[in-house]
Scaffold this motif. Sequence first.
Motif, PDB file in Angstrom:
ATOM      1  N   LEU A 259      -7.373  -9.661  -5.819  1.00 32.08           N
ATOM      2  CA  LEU A 259      -7.587  -9.991  -4.413  1.00 32.08           C
ATOM      3  C   LEU A 259      -8.893  -9.398  -3.907  1.00 32.08           C
ATOM      4  O   LEU A 259      -9.542  -8.611  -4.607  1.00 32.08           O
ATOM      5  CB  LEU A 259      -6.410  -9.489  -3.562  1.00 32.08           C
ATOM      6  CG  LEU A 259      -5.921  -8.038  -3.769  1.00 32.08           C
ATOM      7  CD1 LEU A 259      -6.796  -7.056  -3.007  1.00 32.08           C
ATOM      8  CD2 LEU A 259      -4.477  -7.893  -3.326  1.00 32.08           C
ATOM      9  N   ASP A 260      -9.269  -9.782  -2.708  1.00 32.26           N
ATOM     10  CA  ASP A 260     -10.460  -9.237  -2.054  1.00 32.26           C
ATOM     11  C   ASP A 260     -10.066  -8.023  -1.219  1.00 32.26           C
ATOM     12  O   ASP A 260      -8.985  -8.005  -0.610  1.00 32.26           O
ATOM     13  CB  ASP A 260     -11.100 -10.279  -1.119  1.00 32.26           C
ATOM     14  CG  ASP A 260     -11.621 -11.494  -1.864  1.00 32.26           C
ATOM     15  OD1 ASP A 260     -12.250 -11.306  -2.916  1.00 32.26           O
ATOM     16  OD2 ASP A 260     -11.395 -12.618  -1.387  1.00 32.26           O
ATOM     17  N   LYS A 261     -10.940  -7.020  -1.176  1.00 29.49           N
ATOM     18  CA  LYS A 261     -10.697  -5.853  -0.333  1.00 29.49           C
ATOM     19  C   LYS A 261     -12.019  -5.287   0.145  1.00 29.49           C
ATOM     20  O   LYS A 261     -12.944  -5.112  -0.643  1.00 29.49           O
ATOM     21  CB  LYS A 261      -9.928  -4.761  -1.090  1.00 29.49           C
ATOM     22  CG  LYS A 261      -9.459  -3.619  -0.185  1.00 29.49           C
ATOM     23  CD  LYS A 261      -8.925  -2.440  -0.966  1.00 29.49           C
ATOM     24  CE  LYS A 261     -10.047  -1.517  -1.433  1.00 29.49           C
ATOM     25  NZ  LYS A 261     -10.765  -0.868  -0.309  1.00 29.49           N
ATOM     26  N   ASP A 262     -12.127  -5.030   1.443  1.00 24.60           N
ATOM     27  CA  ASP A 262     -13.342  -4.460   2.012  1.00 24.60           C
ATOM     28  C   ASP A 262     -13.353  -2.946   1.868  1.00 24.60           C
ATOM     29  O   ASP A 262     -12.295  -2.306   1.776  1.00 24.60           O
ATOM     30  CB  ASP A 262     -13.458  -4.818   3.501  1.00 24.60           C
ATOM     31  CG  ASP A 262     -13.620  -6.304   3.731  1.00 24.60           C
ATOM     32  OD1 ASP A 262     -14.203  -6.969   2.858  1.00 24.60           O
ATOM     33  OD2 ASP A 262     -13.154  -6.790   4.783  1.00 24.60           O
ATOM     34  N   ALA A 263     -14.545  -2.368   1.864  1.00 18.93           N
ATOM     35  CA  ALA A 263     -14.681  -0.910   1.854  1.00 18.93           C
ATOM     36  C   ALA A 263     -14.033  -0.339   3.110  1.00 18.93           C
ATOM     37  O   ALA A 263     -14.217  -0.866   4.207  1.00 18.93           O
ATOM     38  CB  ALA A 263     -16.151  -0.518   1.805  1.00 18.93           C
ATOM     39  N   GLY A 264     -13.248   0.727   2.949  1.00 20.68           N
ATOM     40  CA  GLY A 264     -12.592   1.346   4.086  1.00 20.68           C
ATOM     41  C   GLY A 264     -11.232   0.760   4.411  1.00 20.68           C
ATOM     42  O   GLY A 264     -10.527   1.274   5.287  1.00 20.68           O
ATOM     43  N   LYS A 265     -10.858  -0.262   3.692  1.00 20.25           N
ATOM     44  CA  LYS A 265      -9.552  -0.890   3.905  1.00 20.25           C
ATOM     45  C   LYS A 265      -8.620  -0.503   2.749  1.00 20.25           C
ATOM     46  O   LYS A 265      -8.947  -0.734   1.586  1.00 20.25           O
ATOM     47  CB  LYS A 265      -9.688  -2.411   3.959  1.00 20.25           C
ATOM     48  CG  LYS A 265      -8.370  -3.142   4.153  1.00 20.25           C
ATOM     49  CD  LYS A 265      -8.592  -4.650   4.176  1.00 20.25           C
ATOM     50  CE  LYS A 265      -7.269  -5.392   4.336  1.00 20.25           C
ATOM     51  NZ  LYS A 265      -7.482  -6.856   4.344  1.00 20.25           N
ATOM     52  N   PRO A 266      -7.468   0.086   3.043  1.00 24.07           N
ATOM     53  CA  PRO A 266      -6.558   0.502   1.971  1.00 24.07           C
ATOM     54  C   PRO A 266      -6.064  -0.687   1.153  1.00 24.07           C
ATOM     55  O   PRO A 266      -5.781  -1.757   1.694  1.00 24.07           O
ATOM     56  CB  PRO A 266      -5.394   1.167   2.722  1.00 24.07           C
ATOM     57  CG  PRO A 266      -5.968   1.543   4.051  1.00 24.07           C
ATOM     58  CD  PRO A 266      -6.969   0.478   4.379  1.00 24.07           C
ATOM     59  N   CYS A 267      -5.990  -0.512  -0.138  1.00 25.36           N
ATOM     60  CA  CYS A 267      -5.425  -1.530  -1.010  1.00 25.36           C
ATOM     61  C   CYS A 267      -3.951  -1.717  -0.652  1.00 25.36           C
ATOM     62  O   CYS A 267      -3.243  -0.722  -0.406  1.00 25.36           O
ATOM     63  CB  CYS A 267      -5.557  -1.101  -2.475  1.00 25.36           C
ATOM     64  SG  CYS A 267      -4.753  -2.226  -3.648  1.00 25.36           S
ATOM     65  N   PRO A 268      -3.450  -2.940  -0.616  1.00 24.97           N
ATOM     66  CA  PRO A 268      -2.035  -3.157  -0.268  1.00 24.97           C
ATOM     67  C   PRO A 268      -1.065  -2.528  -1.257  1.00 24.97           C
ATOM     68  O   PRO A 268       0.119  -2.366  -0.948  1.00 24.97           O
ATOM     69  CB  PRO A 268      -1.909  -4.687  -0.246  1.00 24.97           C
ATOM     70  CG  PRO A 268      -3.057  -5.195  -1.047  1.00 24.97           C
ATOM     71  CD  PRO A 268      -4.169  -4.214  -0.820  1.00 24.97           C
ATOM     72  N   ASN A 269      -1.556  -2.163  -2.438  1.00 29.15           N
ATOM     73  CA  ASN A 269      -0.684  -1.525  -3.432  1.00 29.15           C
ATOM     74  C   ASN A 269      -0.606  -0.014  -3.263  1.00 29.15           C
ATOM     75  O   ASN A 269       0.135   0.653  -3.988  1.00 29.15           O
ATOM     76  CB  ASN A 269      -1.189  -1.841  -4.846  1.00 29.15           C
ATOM     77  CG  ASN A 269      -1.129  -3.316  -5.168  1.00 29.15           C
ATOM     78  OD1 ASN A 269      -0.113  -3.971  -4.955  1.00 29.15           O
ATOM     79  ND2 ASN A 269      -2.226  -3.869  -5.682  1.00 29.15           N
ATOM     80  N   LEU A 270      -1.377   0.527  -2.315  1.00 25.12           N
ATOM     81  CA  LEU A 270      -1.395   1.972  -2.099  1.00 25.12           C
ATOM     82  C   LEU A 270      -0.213   2.391  -1.231  1.00 25.12           C
ATOM     83  O   LEU A 270      -0.010   1.867  -0.136  1.00 25.12           O
ATOM     84  CB  LEU A 270      -2.700   2.385  -1.417  1.00 25.12           C
ATOM     85  CG  LEU A 270      -2.921   3.890  -1.204  1.00 25.12           C
ATOM     86  CD1 LEU A 270      -3.052   4.600  -2.552  1.00 25.12           C
ATOM     87  CD2 LEU A 270      -4.175   4.123  -0.359  1.00 25.12           C
ATOM     88  N   GLY A 271       0.566   3.352  -1.723  1.00 27.87           N
ATOM     89  CA  GLY A 271       1.736   3.813  -0.990  1.00 27.87           C
ATOM     90  C   GLY A 271       1.427   4.900   0.007  1.00 27.87           C
ATOM     91  O   GLY A 271       0.323   5.436   0.063  1.00 27.87           O
ATOM     92  N   GLU A 272       2.424   5.277   0.796  1.00 24.09           N
ATOM     93  CA  GLU A 272       2.272   6.340   1.789  1.00 24.09           C
ATOM     94  C   GLU A 272       1.991   7.693   1.136  1.00 24.09           C
ATOM     95  O   GLU A 272       1.462   8.598   1.773  1.00 24.09           O
ATOM     96  CB  GLU A 272       3.546   6.441   2.645  1.00 24.09           C
ATOM     97  CG  GLU A 272       3.757   5.261   3.586  1.00 24.09           C
ATOM     98  CD  GLU A 272       2.668   5.165   4.643  1.00 24.09           C
ATOM     99  OE1 GLU A 272       2.263   6.226   5.172  1.00 24.09           O
ATOM    100  OE2 GLU A 272       2.226   4.045   4.938  1.00 24.09           O
ATOM    101  N   ASP A 273       2.367   7.823  -0.129  1.00 18.60           N
ATOM    102  CA  ASP A 273       2.134   9.074  -0.862  1.00 18.60           C
ATOM    103  C   ASP A 273       0.778   9.085  -1.557  1.00 18.60           C
ATOM    104  O   ASP A 273       0.507   9.960  -2.387  1.00 18.60           O
ATOM    105  CB  ASP A 273       3.235   9.291  -1.902  1.00 18.60           C
ATOM    106  CG  ASP A 273       3.306   8.152  -2.932  1.00 18.60           C
ATOM    107  OD1 ASP A 273       2.577   7.143  -2.769  1.00 18.60           O
ATOM    108  OD2 ASP A 273       4.095   8.271  -3.893  1.00 18.60           O
ATOM    109  N   HIS A 274      -0.086   8.114  -1.222  1.00 16.59           N
ATOM    110  CA  HIS A 274      -1.423   7.985  -1.818  1.00 16.59           C
ATOM    111  C   HIS A 274      -1.371   7.635  -3.295  1.00 16.59           C
ATOM    112  O   HIS A 274      -2.327   7.892  -4.028  1.00 16.59           O
ATOM    113  CB  HIS A 274      -2.236   9.269  -1.634  1.00 16.59           C
ATOM    114  CG  HIS A 274      -2.391   9.678  -0.206  1.00 16.59           C
ATOM    115  ND1 HIS A 274      -3.000   8.883   0.741  1.00 16.59           N
ATOM    116  CD2 HIS A 274      -2.000  10.811   0.447  1.00 16.59           C
ATOM    117  CE1 HIS A 274      -2.987   9.497   1.911  1.00 16.59           C
ATOM    118  NE2 HIS A 274      -2.392  10.653   1.775  1.00 16.59           N
TER     119      HIS A 274
END
Length: 277
Positions: free
Chosen positions: A36-51
């Motif tokens: 997928l596309d992701k901009d700099a500064g935008k969290p990846c949708p696969n990143l959890g609350e625990d980082h």
Amino acid sequence: MREQTVDRDDLRGDCENCFGLCCVALPFARSTDFALDKDAGKPCPNLGEDHRCGIHARLRQKGFTGCTVYDCFGAGQKVSQVTFGGRDWRAGGREQVRRMTEAFPVVRQLHELLWYLTEALAHPAARPVHAELRRILARTEELTRRSPEELAALDVPAHRQDVNVLLLRTSELARARIPGRGKRDRRGADLMGARLKGADLRGANLRGAFLIAADLTGADLRGADLIGADLRDTDLTDADLTDALFLTQPQVNAARGSAGTRLPTSVERPGHWTGRR
């Protein structure tokens, strides 16, 4: 004079002490490397609350091969715990995200230089330039500890050029002991898809060479300078890179190899190589 050194363990990613910065600060585009596309500064949708990455064990299957290749050289924990004193990007809002997004890539580049410099200092052949290497290593380490604003304003290419002068000299000194090296100067060469099976590349200058999808099965790369070489999908099955100069984990991760591939002790055999012969 006390010798300036950097512990290489500090130049390896430590996700336990990072706020998932590579999953936030860096941009990527939908491709064979990213799903997928992701901009700099935008969290990846696969990143959890625990980082932590929610699909870490399945990244390749899910179309995120680029993530399995990436390595921050320890910049993630440096920015998280030192530059920002352990303050999470989520706690600081958009401004905190912006500042971390600007600082992280800079520190990552500096840590990569620290990796090369620590290797250069480990080469006895480079003793004539050890004093200069120690000085610029200390300078580079000092730069990594600057404020977010100072990091954002840093001229990294200029500093990299200063470092590269010494790394090139280190390479020349280390490879000078290998007979016939002048016949194998392939700096920046376009070797994409090249058939180099079993090639004798001892002491070759392959700095910045494009070896994408090249066949280096069984090749002898001992003492070859591989700084900046593009090893994406390069077949290193049973190749010997035991004493290769300036080889990094991202380069190894991007290549293909086998149980018979011999690597420097400074890098680890990627998990996706398991079972390949």
